[in-house]
Design a protein around this motif. Structure first.
Motif, short mmCIF file in Angstrom:
data_model
loop_
_atom_site.label_atom_id
_atom_site.label_comp_id
_atom_site.label_asym_id
_atom_site.label_seq_id
_atom_site.Cartn_x
_atom_site.Cartn_y
_atom_site.Cartn_z
N UNK A 57 0.83 -1.20 0.00
CA UNK A 57 0.00 0.00 0.00
C UNK A 57 0.86 1.26 0.00
N UNK A 58 1.93 1.25 0.80
CA UNK A 58 2.80 2.42 0.87
C UNK A 58 3.55 2.66 -0.43
N UNK A 59 4.03 1.59 -1.07
CA UNK A 59 4.76 1.75 -2.33
C UNK A 59 3.86 2.32 -3.41
N UNK A 60 2.64 1.82 -3.50
CA UNK A 60 1.72 2.34 -4.52
C UNK A 60 1.29 3.77 -4.19
N UNK A 61 1.16 4.10 -2.90
CA UNK A 61 0.82 5.47 -2.53
C UNK A 61 1.94 6.43 -2.93
N UNK A 62 3.19 6.05 -2.71
CA UNK A 62 4.31 6.87 -3.13
C UNK A 62 4.34 7.03 -4.65
N UNK A 63 3.99 5.97 -5.36
CA UNK A 63 3.95 6.04 -6.82
C UNK A 63 2.91 7.06 -7.28
N UNK A 64 1.74 7.03 -6.66
CA UNK A 64 0.68 7.98 -7.03
C UNK A 64 1.06 9.41 -6.65
N UNK A 65 1.74 9.60 -5.52
CA UNK A 65 2.18 10.93 -5.12
C UNK A 65 3.20 11.47 -6.14
N UNK A 66 4.15 10.62 -6.52
CA UNK A 66 5.14 11.05 -7.52
C UNK A 66 4.46 11.37 -8.85
N UNK A 67 3.47 10.58 -9.22
CA UNK A 67 2.75 10.82 -10.46
C UNK A 67 2.04 12.17 -10.42
#
Length: 942
Positions: A478-488
């Motif tokens: 969940x954290x890795x995908x959240x960071x991906x969306x934040x970077x996006x």
């Protein structure tokens, strides 16, 4: 109803707020009711789409209840009957029968129990001399007729009841399971061999069959093949006056004595400490209840995870439905906005109408969920029956609890309402003039303030970093995908939409695949399935974003093809262009479809990788022979000429508690074969490993390790690196599993002779693997062996039959999940139907213009069907890609798996259903669109 309290409270709050809004705005409530009932066909489609989430949640909860209740009833209540506590010695050793008398005389024990009886429980073999059939692995249960009344009467198949006091000497009862295996009937002559430490007889004892016990009360004790004999009879077979168990019954019935058993435990332990300090008291039935709850946790987590995937797909469908309703009423809502209706009132109108749909969908979904739950539960029952085989009298039943039904209804309705409310806020953002004239929304004139966005991104980044730092796969994923969306979101203003979508989609999919590949299934099933759900959602929607951002490639391909076929470009290019110009809508629709196709593809892979080939399963042998009663088994002369080689494995029959990690690896009373690993196991293994610890580079290294280290074992009662604990003659013995093998051939624990020394008191038997010459019939050889050795009581089966049984069990297990995924497939198909209806609403003017410039009805029909087919094909391509990649990752994590492969029959069967269903749901709206009069269609938006 305690479990349903929170969902029902949330339901009351959510729909109570909607009711308050409707009461304060009666005009909006009347408008919502009129819109909901104006078009019954459309309303039915909307309700049908919204109900799938509720149906899936309800089905999963009901199936989980059925699994839990059935296993608890079987392993705890039916298995133990009226026996609530036991007194035994380590290693199942025998002790003085006076212990039972001393406990019966103890006033403190008598006050907390209503039955105390001496007994014997050992394993052995039984043969019916009348039918000339025999079998091994039989439980020999000795009971005291004089003390049996509190433990219930045996109910016989002919209707008689007995506590054993009316049974003549030398007469016994047998369980229904054993009677079926021996084809026995009352009056038959039996030969029973009971084996125990230092008490093993040579030829067995001939007895007479008094009757066959039904699987109820004491007749269900052990739930397997059992001989129930009066205590003196078993003692004469073993040549001893001792016992090895004292059974105690707490006040109450079979299923309502748990509290009394807890209260009795302490006084009984104190009394045993005074009488025989070396003995131990176990709350047998209570421990069995706990074991059953632990064992079903995996299945409950799996069902919940699979339903979460379908619910996520259903949420995307709800967004599509909300968008369709908003597009249909866009002009009317624009007029109402011009007359003074505020945006929040438009949202309120949508939410009130959505609440009506959600309530109707919740009721319909709960009804459908009951039927689906019954189907899933029955398939679980079939899977249990296949895995348990004929040696275990397992009864699976359907459980329907009011609180479960209420929970499914409440959760499904609330989730649907929340998604509708969120989607309604977006659809209410309309420009009045554009809405009235049915024109596209113009770009926003004023840029939004940046600081709220930056603050949200900062909070999201901090939350993502915190979650990634956790050790469990669920928060890390969940954290890795959240960071991906934040970077996006951070780089979005700096990139064009196509590049942004491409990079975002690639990043989401890469993170999902990478974390799943680097994380083996962990001990907590809820955490693993939670991480798996996030990985599947991220991979599917990541690739969906990637594909929809680059649909211009498909559009250009159609253009190139159109140069050679002018009619093709005229018909196909407009719908393809429409898809590529609206990536958000296309992504939602294809993502829903892709998610379910991915799961169905993954299970098509699982059917191969979790089912090894016959050669791998059988290790090259043709017949398996089991002998519990004797370690010395001679192959009959009739079979010997066909025998190429024989592997004889000394096997001790452990009976007692087992504690391990993983589903169905713990029990308070279990029969566990302890097999002596051959010295040549590294080069000539008796079984092929399905999984092994990552500490060993090969199967040979794993077998060498267990021969060197007495703390290591190979077992299919635990996963690699798991601990399993057995009770040896001097106390608990804990082993570490270095490798596991498939169930069905030689179940049990393989260990070195040194490792099995604490279990020397367990009876010694043998397991034989026989390799026949080419051309010899294995089934005939197995039947011949059983017939000729029936007096010894052996079990002989062809490895082909054992393999077929294991395969049926595996397929039956995966078929249970397939039911939930088929519900998800309904979501995808309905999503395409909703999109097809939106086409008729949104493109009336476009269709009218095309018809006015020369398009024929068949061209409009063909174009819209091509769009539906293209949408489905994109979803199938993305879903199949994700499913195949996930399956490949899992195949590499399973060291002993059969290798990556796909059950193509299952895969193409799904595709066939998909395209047939898509054709059916898209044909109606496409036909309706093709019949629009051009003049009317053009006038519609003027």
């Amino acid at each position: 109803m305690a479990a349903a309290a929170i969902p029902l409270l949330l339901f009351a709050i959510a729909f109570g707020l909607v009711a308050v809004v409707g009461r304060r705005n009666p005009m909006l409530a009347r408008m919502a009711a009129r819109e909901a009932t104006r078009r019954r066909g459309q309303t039915a489609l909307v309700v049908g789409g919204l109900m799938v989430g509720t149906a899936t949640i309800t089905a999963a909860l009901i199936a989980a209840d059925s699994v839990g209740d059935s296993t608890t009833d079987a392993f705890a209540y039916r298995n133990w009957g009226y026996v609530d506590l036991t007194v035994m010695a380590d290693g199942n050793r025998f002790f003085d029968a006076g212990v039972a008398a001393a406990l019966s005389a103890d006033e403190t024990v008598r006050r907390v129990t209503d039955g105390i009886a001496a007994g014997i429980e050992v394993v052995g073999s039984a043969s019916d001399l009348s039918t000339r059939q025999g079998t091994s692995g039989v439980n020999i249960v000795g009971f005291d007729p004089a003390a049996q009344k509190p433990f219930g009467s045996f109910v016989l198949t002919d209707g008689r009841r007995t506590t054993g006091e009316d049974m003549p000497g030398g007469w016994v009862l047998i369980s229904r399971t054993l009677a079926d295996k021996l084809d026995a009937k009352p009056g038959d002559r039996l030969r029973v061999r009971a084996v125990a430490a230092g008490l093993q007889g040579a030829a067995g004892t001939e007895l007479a069959l008094f009757g066959i016990a039904r699987s109820e009360g004491p007749g269900a004790y052990t739930l397997g093949s059992a001989v129930f004999a009066p205590l003196p009879t078993v003692q004469s077979i073993l040549g001893t006056a001792q016992i090895n168990v004292v059974r105690l019954s707490a006040p109450g019935g079979i299923r309502d004595a748990d509290d009394a058993a807890r209260a009795a435990a302490a006084p009984v332990r104190a009394a045993v400490e005074r009488v025989a300090p070396s003995l131990e008291v176990e709350t047998a039935k209570l421990r069995a209840v706990d074991f059953a709850a632990e064992n079903t946790m995996f299945l409950r987590a799996m069902l919940t995870g699979m339903s979460a995937i379908v619910v996520a797909a259903g949420a995307a469908l709800v967004v599509n439905i909300t968008g369709m309703l908003a597009e249909e009423r866009r002009a009317r809502l624009g007029v109402m906005r011009a007359l003074g209706l505020r945006r929040r009132k438009v949202v309120a109108l949508s939410v009130i109408e959505g609440a009506m749909y959600a309530l109707a969908a919740g009721i319909a979904g709960a009804i459908v969920g009951v039927a689906a739950g019954r189907l899933v539960a029955s398939r679980f029952g079939r899977a249990f029956a296949e895995f348990a085989g004929e040696d275990f009298d397992f009864e699976f039943f359907f459980s329907l609890r009011p609180e479960t039904l209420a929970t499914g209804f409440a959760v499904g309705s609330v989730l649907t309402l929340i998604v509708i409310a969120i989607a309604s806020r977006r659809t209410a953002r309309m420009t009045i003039t554009a809405a009235i004239r049915d024109l596209p929304e113009p770009p926003p004139e004023k840029p939004r303030q940046q600081w709220p966005r930056n603050a949200r991104l900062a909070v999201g980044a901090l939350a993502g970093l915190f979650l990634v730092s956790q050790s469990s796969i669920f928060p890390r994923m969940a954290g890795a995908e959240l960071l991906t969306l934040v970077a996006s979101a951070f780089v979005r203003p700096k990139l064009n939409p196509r590049a942004h979508g491409t990079l975002t989609g690639l990043a989401m999919a890469a993170v999902a695949f990478g974390l799943i590949a680097g994380q083996a299934p962990e001990g907590d099933p809820a955490a693993f399935f939670g991480g798996f759900v996030i990985a599947m959602l991220s991979a599917v929607f990541g690739l969906t974003i990637l594909v929809t951002a680059n649909l211009h490639v498909v559009e250009r391909g159609v253009s190139l093809a159109g140069r050679a076929m002018s009619r093709l470009i005229a018909i196909v290019r407009p719908p393809i262009a429409y898809l590529s110009r609206r990536p958000m809508r296309t992504g939602l629709t294809t993502g829903v479809f892709a998610l379910i196709v991915a799961m169905l593809t993954l299970f098509a892979v699982f059917l191969v990788i979790f089912q090894p080939s016959l050669e791998q399963f059988s290790a090259g042998y043709d017949v398996r022979l089991l002998s519990t009663g004797s370690p010395d088994v001679t192959i009959p002369d009739q079979v010997r000429p066909d025998v190429e080689r024989v592997a004889t494995i000394p096997t001790r029959g452990y009976v007692g508690p087992i504690e391990g990690s993983g589903p169905f690896s713990s029990a308070d009373r279990a029969f566990v074969p302890l097999l002596v690993a051959p010295s040549d196991a590294p080069t000539n293994p008796p079984v092929r490993l399905f999984e092994r610890s990552r500490r060993y580079s090969s199967d040979e290294a794993a077998w060498q390790a267990i021969l060197r280290d007495p703390t290591l074992v190979v077992s299919n009662f635990g996963e690699p690196d798991a601990k399993i604990t057995l009770r040896g003659q001097n106390g608990p013995v804990t082993f570490t599993v270095v490798g596991s093998h498939q169930f069905g051939l030689l179940d049990g624990v393989f260990a070195s002779p040194e490792a099995l020394k604490p279990f020397e008191s367990a009876p010694l038997g043998a397991s034989l693997l026989i390799d026949l010459r080419d051309g010899a019939d294995a089934r005939t050889a197995a039947r011949t062996i059983e017939r000729e050795l029936f007096g010894v009581g052996v079990d002989a089966d062809s490895t082909q039959d054992l393999y077929d049984t294991a395969s049926r069990g595996s397929r039956a297990f995966f078929s249970t999940i397939d039911v939930l995924m088929r519900l998800g497939l309904v979501v995808g198909i309905l999503s395409l139907g909703i999109v097809a209806m939106r086409v008729v609403i949104e493109r009336r003017q476009l269709i009218g213009m095309l018809r006015a410039i020369g398009y024929k009805r068949k061209h409009v029909l063909a174009g819209l069907m091509a769009e539906a087919a293209a949408t489905a094909t994109i979803g199938v391509a993305v879903g199949a890609t994700v499913g195949l990649l996930m399956g490949y990752i899992f195949s590499t994590q399973q060291e002993g798996a059969a290798g990556f492969g796909v059950d193509w029959g299952s895969f193409f069967g799904v595709l066939g259903v998909v395209y047939v269903a898509v054709t059916i749901v898209a044909l109606g709206p496409a036909w309706r669109a093709s019949r629009l009069p051009p003049a009317e269609a053009v006038r519609y938006s003027e």
